[in-house]
Design a protein around this motif. Sequence first.
Motif, PDB file in Angstrom:
ATOM      1  N   ALA A   1       0.833  -1.203   0.000  1.00 27.32           N
ATOM      2  CA  ALA A   1       0.000   0.000   0.000  1.00 27.32           C
ATOM      3  C   ALA A   1       0.866   1.250   0.000  1.00 27.32           C
TER       4      ALA A   1
ATOM      5  N   ALA B   1       2.249   1.822  -3.400  1.00 28.08           N
ATOM      6  CA  ALA B   1       1.228   2.376  -4.295  1.00 28.08           C
ATOM      7  C   ALA B   1       1.061   3.869  -4.050  1.00 28.08           C
ATOM      8  N   ALA B   2       1.043   4.267  -2.778  1.00 25.36           N
ATOM      9  CA  ALA B   2       0.917   5.693  -2.458  1.00 25.36           C
ATOM     10  C   ALA B   2       2.104   6.479  -3.008  1.00 25.36           C
TER      11      ALA B   2
ATOM     12  N   SER C   1      -4.687   3.006  -2.546  1.00 29.58           N
ATOM     13  CA  SER C   1      -3.375   2.435  -2.215  1.00 29.58           C
ATOM     14  C   SER C   1      -3.530   1.049  -1.609  1.00 29.58           C
TER      15      SER C   1
ATOM     16  N   GLN D   1      -4.593  -1.573  -4.112  1.00 31.40           N
ATOM     17  CA  GLN D   1      -3.513  -2.168  -4.906  1.00 31.40           C
ATOM     18  C   GLN D   1      -2.837  -3.311  -4.162  1.00 31.40           C
TER      19      GLN D   1
END
Length: 344
Positions: A236, A239-240, A267, A270
């Motif tokens: 996560a 992703a962020a 996020s 994902q």
Amino acid sequence: MGSHRRTAHSGSAGSDRSTRAIVLTVAVAGTAAALGAVPAGAAPQDRPADTKAEVDRLYEQAEKATEAFNKADERADRLREELATSQDEVARGQERINRMRQALGMVAGAQYRSGGVDPSLALMLSSDPDAYLDRASTLNRLSARQAGELSELQDAQRELAQERAEAQRKLTELDASRKAVARHKRSVEAKLAKARRLLNSLPSADRAAYDRASRGGDRPDLSGAGAASSDRAAAALAAAQSALGKPYVWGANGPSGFDCSGLMQWSYGQAGVGLPRTSQAQRYAGRQVSLSQAQPGDLVAYGSDAHHIGIYAGNGQVIHAPYPGAPVRYDPVGMMPVSSVTRV
């Protein structure tokens, strides 16, 4: 929310819900042109701090309105699903009732045809009395069973109709709520335009400093930030980080724009984890820990009402979608009062 836009910032900045996402970016030139000339004395040049504080308050109002919109939108989606389920159940119940009515009609026809003769006479005339008695008994049992089933289905249909009516009432209520939020959004946009007009009246150096603060600075040093609490938290956070630089967009949860809770939902999505839509609900999406125990990937909520949220990146930094006009970026975890830290 004021410290949310302090001048010393660190860092750079599925499918879009484009039908619901309304960009709240406030462009200097565009707004200035729309508003026309700035009246003399609109913002005294010796009060830049007051002007910035007013803009910060307006941004906070906009963010709270965003989360209220998201909450109403999420509830409306849930009610639409419940309504669709109820309608399907009502339709299936009606089909079953229709089949039962057809069967009962056939039974009634048979009983009518045989009932035209007195039962005792029919028994006497029957070439096979035992077979006649068996048929009569079967018809009686079938009639009672069919009548019971029909009554049960009719009760179920009435109940489903009530559920559908209640779901429709809730959906109407939620639609009205969303319209109210939209009206509030328009009010906030007007206030943002007014605040931008005040900013435009500041000396160019102060205005440039504010705009630089909104864009953010360089990527912070995250060496020695520590390990994430889990593989999903690490995914996560990654992703962020991939969303850095994307714009803040009203009601959006990626991938080309985000509001604060939308960034968190996307996020973790994902990473294969489904989070609620609003920051208020996300703060309860896992186990809460103290700020001193925060690890990369934890969710950090701000304000007593949790109207803002970010993801902890380590070394005292969070990644978040700050406010209209500012991209997804790093900021110090203490930029605003922290209300909770959640480990998903």
